[in-house]
Design a protein around this motif. Structure first.
Motif, short mmCIF file in Angstrom:
data_model
loop_
_atom_site.label_atom_id
_atom_site.label_comp_id
_atom_site.label_asym_id
_atom_site.label_seq_id
_atom_site.Cartn_x
_atom_site.Cartn_y
_atom_site.Cartn_z
N TYR A 111 30.50 56.27 -5.68
CA TYR A 111 31.57 55.44 -6.20
C TYR A 111 32.33 54.68 -5.10
CZ TYR A 111 30.80 58.39 -10.28
OH TYR A 111 30.23 59.06 -11.33
N GLY A 112 31.98 54.93 -3.84
CA GLY A 112 32.71 54.35 -2.72
C GLY A 112 32.70 52.83 -2.71
N LEU A 113 33.87 52.25 -2.54
CA LEU A 113 34.03 50.80 -2.52
C LEU A 113 34.42 50.27 -1.15
CD1 LEU A 113 35.95 50.39 -5.91
CD2 LEU A 113 33.52 50.02 -5.48
N LEU A 114 34.65 51.15 -0.23
CA LEU A 114 34.92 50.73 1.15
C LEU A 114 34.45 51.82 2.11
CD1 LEU A 114 37.57 52.52 2.18
CD2 LEU A 114 38.85 50.77 0.98
N ASP A 115 34.30 51.44 3.36
CA ASP A 115 33.87 52.37 4.40
C ASP A 115 35.08 53.21 4.84
OD1 ASP A 115 32.93 53.71 6.59
OD2 ASP A 115 32.29 51.94 7.71
N SER A 116 35.31 54.30 4.12
CA SER A 116 36.50 55.12 4.38
C SER A 116 36.52 55.66 5.80
CB SER A 116 36.57 56.28 3.39
OG SER A 116 36.58 55.83 2.08
N PHE A 117 35.36 56.14 6.28
CA PHE A 117 35.31 56.67 7.64
C PHE A 117 35.60 55.57 8.66
CE2 PHE A 117 32.35 60.37 6.38
CZ PHE A 117 33.43 61.22 6.27
N GLY A 118 34.98 54.41 8.48
CA GLY A 118 35.18 53.32 9.43
C GLY A 118 36.61 52.82 9.44
N LEU A 119 37.19 52.62 8.25
CA LEU A 119 38.56 52.12 8.18
C LEU A 119 39.55 53.14 8.73
CD1 LEU A 119 40.53 49.94 7.24
CD2 LEU A 119 40.58 51.03 4.99
N SER A 120 39.36 54.41 8.38
CA SER A 120 40.28 55.43 8.86
C SER A 120 40.20 55.60 10.37
CB SER A 120 40.02 56.77 8.16
OG SER A 120 38.70 57.21 8.38
N GLU A 121 39.02 55.37 10.94
CA GLU A 121 38.90 55.44 12.39
C GLU A 121 39.67 54.30 13.06
OE1 GLU A 121 35.46 55.99 15.84
OE2 GLU A 121 34.96 56.19 13.71
N GLU A 122 39.59 53.11 12.45
CA GLU A 122 40.39 51.99 12.97
C GLU A 122 41.87 52.31 12.89
OE1 GLU A 122 39.42 47.84 12.13
OE2 GLU A 122 37.68 48.55 11.00
N ILE A 123 42.30 52.88 11.76
CA ILE A 123 43.71 53.24 11.59
C ILE A 123 44.11 54.29 12.62
CG2 ILE A 123 45.36 54.33 10.03
CD1 ILE A 123 43.78 53.03 7.71
N HIS A 124 43.22 55.26 12.86
CA HIS A 124 43.50 56.31 13.84
C HIS A 124 43.77 55.70 15.22
CE1 HIS A 124 43.07 60.17 15.98
NE2 HIS A 124 42.38 59.46 16.87
N HIS A 125 42.87 54.85 15.67
CA HIS A 125 43.02 54.28 17.01
C HIS A 125 44.22 53.34 17.10
CE1 HIS A 125 39.44 56.18 18.39
NE2 HIS A 125 38.63 55.50 17.59
N ARG A 126 44.43 52.55 16.07
CA ARG A 126 45.50 51.55 16.13
C ARG A 126 46.89 52.15 15.92
NH1 ARG A 126 45.58 45.73 12.89
NH2 ARG A 126 47.80 45.26 13.19
N PHE A 127 46.99 53.15 15.04
CA PHE A 127 48.31 53.64 14.68
C PHE A 127 48.58 55.09 15.08
CE2 PHE A 127 47.32 50.33 11.43
CZ PHE A 127 48.16 49.36 11.96
N TYR A 128 47.60 55.99 14.95
CA TYR A 128 47.85 57.36 15.42
C TYR A 128 47.92 57.37 16.95
CZ TYR A 128 47.38 62.25 16.62
OH TYR A 128 47.59 63.49 17.18
N GLU A 129 46.92 56.76 17.59
CA GLU A 129 46.93 56.69 19.06
C GLU A 129 47.87 55.61 19.56
OE1 GLU A 129 42.36 58.26 19.93
OE2 GLU A 129 42.85 56.14 20.19
N GLY A 130 47.77 54.42 18.97
CA GLY A 130 48.55 53.29 19.46
C GLY A 130 50.05 53.46 19.30
N TYR A 131 50.47 54.24 18.32
CA TYR A 131 51.90 54.45 18.08
C TYR A 131 52.34 55.87 18.46
CZ TYR A 131 53.09 50.04 15.80
OH TYR A 131 53.38 48.71 15.54
N HIS A 132 51.55 56.53 19.29
CA HIS A 132 51.80 57.95 19.54
C HIS A 132 53.10 58.22 20.30
CE1 HIS A 132 50.41 61.98 19.06
NE2 HIS A 132 50.51 62.25 20.34
N THR A 133 53.64 57.23 20.97
CA THR A 133 54.92 57.41 21.67
C THR A 133 56.09 56.83 20.89
OG1 THR A 133 54.60 55.34 22.89
CG2 THR A 133 53.76 57.36 23.92
#
Length: 317
Positions: A111-133
């Protein structure tokens, strides 16, 4: 080491590093960030070896798709971190910050309509890591769901993304078949033949995309893949269901920018100690939505990041 000899200050210090006290002892659980719940075989072996070498030989899985190794002595914490770093793993996931991202398996689900793993990895790098401070009023949780089945409950997170596929129906191609393939397959009951022509009830349609390609005369053969964003969800002592923004995004970068606007808005306009749901309730959903759909917040990005706000933060767990 005898129990309960670690100072409150030291316990707080290592908690910020992702090590949570094992109640009633001087031992800690090391929280390992998996990015999006996906780890390699080599990383799994490394974690298991670390659990035997530094912990009590077991691992536990958290609801945020992180892995915890319990039973680590205080004086072995740095050794533990160095050991798992060999496989590119790190600890963390605590504090009044963007928290680890949760994602479903959208890449392999039927049923997947988007690449959940790919998108969440982008979010991780941009916001979890990028906003970590970047300190926030409280923790900020993000979930990515590949379709409206909502397996990871995106609408119960501070911000959630749900994969969409919007039906592009051409009524001129509809032949009003006695048995309509589209009407038959719609799980929401949103499609119905009315006077020989298919109609789609947009109030019922959840853009699951199941109907696309099921018209024998190609009246519904296309539909853009899109992103629906919910804001203000919360689970815990006080619950709140997130509400969707009125715009459904067809551009991934625009959806990612909207996540950044939400984080910046929360930092700038949230009060220390309140969750994003409370900020939205206080400011008004329409007000917040209007800000997220404009670019004013991004224009003030650097000023918001440089502001001395939420120096203590509100997250206690």
């Amino acid at each position: 080491m005898s129990a309960l000899t670690i100072s409150v200050e030291d316990e707080k210090r290592v908690k910020a590093m992702g090590f949570l006290s094992n109640k009633g002892t001087d031992l800690f659980s090391g929280r390992i960030i998996t990015v999006n719940g996906k780890v390699t075989a080599a990383q799994q072996r490394c974690i298991l070896e670390a659990a035997e070498k530094f912990g009590n030989g077991t691992i536990t899985f958290t609801t945020r798709l992180t892995i915890e190794v319990p039973g680590i002595p205080y004086d072995k914490i740095e050794e533990f971190q160095k050991y798992i770093a060999k496989e590119g793993l790190e600890t963390g996931g605590t504090g009044s910050l963007v928290r680890p991202v949760v994602a479903c398996k959208g890449t392999t689900c039927q049923y997947g309509l988007l690449d959940s793993f790919g998108l969440s990895e982008e979010i991780h790098h941009r916001f979890y890591e990028g906003y970590h401070t970047v300190k926030l009023p409280h923790k900020f949780k993000i979930a990515v769901g590949g379709c409206p089945n909502n397996c990871v409950k995106p609408d119960l997170n501070d911000l959630g993304i749900i994969g969409q596929r919007i039906p592009n129906f051409d009524p001129d191609e509809c032949n009003g078949c006695k048995i309509c393939g589209v009407e038959k397959i719609c799980p929401m009951g949103a499609t119905k033949l009315v006077e020989g022509v298919l109609e789609i009830n947009n109030d019922l349609c959840n853009n699951c995309g199941r109907c696309i390609g099921h018209c024998h005369f190609d009246a519904l053969s296309e539909g853009p893949y899109s992103y629906k964003i919910y804001i203000g969800g919360r689970w815990g002592k006080w619950t709140a269901h997130g509400k969707p923004l009125k715009k459904i995004f067809t551009d991934k970068n625009e959806a990612l920018d909207t996540i950044e606007k939400a984080i910046l808005l929360f930092r700038e306009q949230g009060k220390t100690g309140e969750r994003f749901a409370q900020t939205i309730e206080r400011l008004g959903f329409e007000n917040v939505e209007s800000q997220l759909l404009s670019n004013d917040i991004l224009a003030r990005k650097q000023d918001i990041l440089n502001a001395k706000l939420h120096l203590t933060g509100g997250a206690t767990c």
